[in-house]
Design a protein around this motif. Sequence first.
Motif, PDB file in Angstrom:
ATOM      1  N   ASN A  61       0.838  -1.200   0.000  1.00 19.03           N
ATOM      2  CA  ASN A  61       0.000   0.000   0.000  1.00 19.03           C
ATOM      3  C   ASN A  61       0.869   1.246   0.000  1.00 19.03           C
ATOM      4  O   ASN A  61       1.864   1.313   0.742  1.00 19.03           O
ATOM      5  N   PHE A  62       0.488   2.220  -0.812  1.00 15.49           N
ATOM      6  CA  PHE A  62       1.179   3.501  -0.875  1.00 15.49           C
ATOM      7  C   PHE A  62       0.230   4.541  -1.445  1.00 15.49           C
ATOM      8  O   PHE A  62      -0.803   4.206  -2.018  1.00 15.49           O
ATOM      9  N   THR A  63       0.580   5.814  -1.253  1.00 21.70           N
ATOM     10  CA  THR A  63      -0.251   6.906  -1.742  1.00 21.70           C
ATOM     11  C   THR A  63       0.551   7.752  -2.722  1.00 21.70           C
ATOM     12  O   THR A  63       1.718   8.062  -2.468  1.00 21.70           O
ATOM     13  N   VAL A  64      -0.084   8.132  -3.820  1.00 17.84           N
ATOM     14  CA  VAL A  64       0.553   8.949  -4.855  1.00 17.84           C
ATOM     15  C   VAL A  64      -0.146  10.304  -4.906  1.00 17.84           C
ATOM     16  O   VAL A  64      -1.380  10.377  -4.907  1.00 17.84           O
ATOM     17  N   ALA A  65       0.647  11.369  -4.931  1.00 16.61           N
ATOM     18  CA  ALA A  65       0.116  12.729  -5.045  1.00 16.61           C
ATOM     19  C   ALA A  65       0.176  13.161  -6.510  1.00 16.61           C
ATOM     20  O   ALA A  65       1.215  13.036  -7.163  1.00 16.61           O
ATOM     21  N   LEU A  66      -0.935  13.672  -7.021  1.00 17.77           N
ATOM     22  CA  LEU A  66      -1.017  14.184  -8.388  1.00 17.77           C
ATOM     23  C   LEU A  66      -1.183  15.688  -8.308  1.00 17.77           C
ATOM     24  O   LEU A  66      -2.133  16.183  -7.711  1.00 17.77           O
ATOM     25  N   ASN A  67      -0.252  16.421  -8.898  1.00 18.74           N
ATOM     26  CA  ASN A  67      -0.282  17.884  -8.846  1.00 18.74           C
ATOM     27  C   ASN A  67      -0.683  18.451 -10.194  1.00 18.74           C
ATOM     28  O   ASN A  67      -0.234  17.982 -11.231  1.00 18.74           O
ATOM     29  N   GLN A  68      -1.507  19.489 -10.152  1.00 19.96           N
ATOM     30  CA  GLN A  68      -1.895  20.206 -11.370  1.00 19.96           C
ATOM     31  C   GLN A  68      -1.663  21.690 -11.121  1.00 19.96           C
ATOM     32  O   GLN A  68      -2.184  22.260 -10.164  1.00 19.96           O
ATOM     33  N   ARG A  69      -0.872  22.301 -11.986  1.00 22.01           N
ATOM     34  CA  ARG A  69      -0.608  23.737 -11.897  1.00 22.01           C
ATOM     35  C   ARG A  69      -1.286  24.418 -13.080  1.00 22.01           C
ATOM     36  O   ARG A  69      -1.242  23.921 -14.200  1.00 22.01           O
ATOM     37  N   TYR A  70      -1.877  25.582 -12.792  1.00 18.65           N
ATOM     38  CA  TYR A  70      -2.572  26.311 -13.852  1.00 18.65           C
ATOM     39  C   TYR A  70      -2.649  27.781 -13.486  1.00 18.65           C
ATOM     40  O   TYR A  70      -2.370  28.185 -12.363  1.00 18.65           O
ATOM     41  N   LYS A  71      -3.018  28.592 -14.477  1.00 20.59           N
ATOM     42  CA  LYS A  71      -3.229  30.030 -14.265  1.00 20.59           C
ATOM     43  C   LYS A  71      -4.700  30.344 -14.464  1.00 20.59           C
ATOM     44  O   LYS A  71      -5.340  29.822 -15.375  1.00 20.59           O
ATOM     45  N   THR A  72      -5.213  31.222 -13.628  1.00 20.52           N
ATOM     46  CA  THR A  72      -6.597  31.669 -13.777  1.00 20.52           C
ATOM     47  C   THR A  72      -6.658  32.706 -14.902  1.00 20.52           C
ATOM     48  O   THR A  72      -5.632  33.149 -15.420  1.00 20.52           O
TER      49      THR A  72
END
Length: 133
Positions: free
Chosen positions: A24-35
């Motif tokens: 078992n493990f956890t993965v972080a998914l990052n999303q960067r964007y501009k408004t």
Amino acid sequence: MLFTGRITANAEVRTIKGDKQVTNFTVALNQRYKTKAGEKKEKTAYVNCSYWVNPGLAVYLTKGAVVEIAGWVEAQTWTQQDGTVKADLICSVDNVKLFGSTAAKADETPKAKKAEKKAVAAGGGDDDDDLPF
């Protein structure tokens, strides 16, 4: 589903029903964007992963490692005691591709790794006279 992210903590192996093991493990998914106003924003989603195939892989699944995961993803919801509903993303992992690991053995230095690779590339010994070319 196929996704790439960073592992948030070292993987843990648990034994279930006598002889079955799950990693078992956890993965972080990052999303960067501009408004539209030009403001930079970042969102993070966490996916709890279960890998049933090879528990030996857990030593490589360390905090900060970049992995590509292929598997079945679904949402799991539950209600807390105060009545609020919470949800998690759960992935039953079919395939793991490791792009970078932060795991380093204490007794292994970078020079020792280079020497080991060099020895393997050179045939592993002084007896290189029997090569067919």
